[in-house]
Scaffold this motif. Structure first.
Motif, short mmCIF file in Angstrom:
data_model
loop_
_atom_site.label_atom_id
_atom_site.label_comp_id
_atom_site.label_asym_id
_atom_site.label_seq_id
_atom_site.Cartn_x
_atom_site.Cartn_y
_atom_site.Cartn_z
N LEU A 1 -5.88 4.27 0.01
CA LEU A 1 -5.80 2.93 0.61
C LEU A 1 -6.41 1.88 -0.32
O LEU A 1 -5.81 0.83 -0.57
CB LEU A 1 -6.51 2.89 1.96
N LYS A 2 -7.60 2.17 -0.85
CA LYS A 2 -8.28 1.23 -1.74
C LYS A 2 -7.48 0.96 -3.01
O LYS A 2 -7.47 -0.15 -3.52
CB LYS A 2 -9.68 1.75 -2.11
N SER A 3 -6.80 1.99 -3.52
CA SER A 3 -6.03 1.84 -4.75
C SER A 3 -4.67 1.20 -4.51
O SER A 3 -3.96 0.87 -5.46
CB SER A 3 -5.85 3.20 -5.43
N TRP B 1 5.74 -2.00 7.01
CA TRP B 1 4.30 -2.25 7.04
C TRP B 1 3.70 -2.41 5.65
O TRP B 1 2.53 -2.75 5.53
CB TRP B 1 3.60 -1.16 7.84
N ALA B 2 4.47 -2.20 4.61
CA ALA B 2 3.94 -2.33 3.25
C ALA B 2 3.53 -3.77 2.95
O ALA B 2 2.62 -4.01 2.15
CB ALA B 2 4.97 -1.86 2.23
N PHE C 1 -0.59 5.32 14.03
CA PHE C 1 -0.06 5.02 12.70
C PHE C 1 -0.05 6.28 11.87
O PHE C 1 -0.66 7.29 12.22
CB PHE C 1 -0.89 3.93 12.01
N THR C 2 0.68 6.19 10.78
CA THR C 2 0.67 7.25 9.78
C THR C 2 0.49 6.58 8.43
O THR C 2 0.60 5.36 8.31
CB THR C 2 1.96 8.08 9.84
N TYR C 3 0.21 7.36 7.42
CA TYR C 3 0.07 6.83 6.07
C TYR C 3 1.38 7.09 5.33
O TYR C 3 1.94 8.18 5.41
CB TYR C 3 -1.08 7.51 5.33
N ARG C 4 1.84 6.10 4.60
CA ARG C 4 3.06 6.24 3.80
C ARG C 4 2.75 5.83 2.36
O ARG C 4 2.13 4.81 2.12
CB ARG C 4 4.18 5.37 4.35
#
Length: 162
Positions: free
Chosen positions: A79-81, A114-115, A132-135
């Motif tokens: 997420l941070k990157s 959501w990007a 939510f999920t991570y993509r």
């Protein structure tokens, strides 16, 4: 050559250990009983591992469901990157996109709604408790290349067009 011998040769050639990990994140179907059946089946095939849920060892945990804290550290780094986004698309929204692609004879694709969401939009969804999920973020067009440990560099052309 037997599956057992191939597995042993691979482990020996890399100087590694054969570690059995259990993918048990499907909460409806994964039980300790089903895990034991899989372990018994693998033993029947002649496979022997150095570490696993039934043996222990230094490289645990051995069940996916027990690795959440470890995975969360990596998710935070991603997420941070900027390499992943939180996606709050509903199953219904994703199904509508799949149907739209199908109607156009295109493979199903996630369109990245959501990007481009603002921090405020994301925080609002999190505050509401929206699942939510991570993509992973991937280029909209061009080659995507990954380094596969078995096959080496693997590239695929990606083009999004409707």
């Amino acid at each position: 050559m037997s599956l057992r011998r191939m597995a042993q040769m691979f482990v020996e050639s890399t100087g590694g250990k054969f570690i059995l990990r259990v993918e048990d994140t499907d909460l409806e179907r994964s039980t300790r009983q089903s895990e034991e059946v899989v372990i018994q089946d693998l033993k029947w095939l002649g496979l022997e591992w150095d570490e696993g849920p039934n043996i222990g060892g230094e490289y645990g945990p051995y069940r996916q469901s027990e690795c959440n804290e470890i995975y969360q550290q990596y998710v935070e780094n991603l997420l941070k990157s900027g390499n992943v986004d939180r996606c709050s698309c509903s199953d219904e929204e994703l199904e509508a996109v799949r149907e739209e692609c199908k109607a156009k004879n295109l493979p199903p694709k996630y369109m990245g709604q959501w990007a481009s969401a603002s921090d405020a939009e994301i925080e609002a969804e999190l505050a509401k408790g929206t699942p939510f999920t991570y993509r992973f973020r991937v280029p909209q067009e061009g080659f995507v290349t990954i380094n596969n440990l078995i096959k080496g560099k693997v590239s695929a052309w990606k083009q999004l067009s409707f």
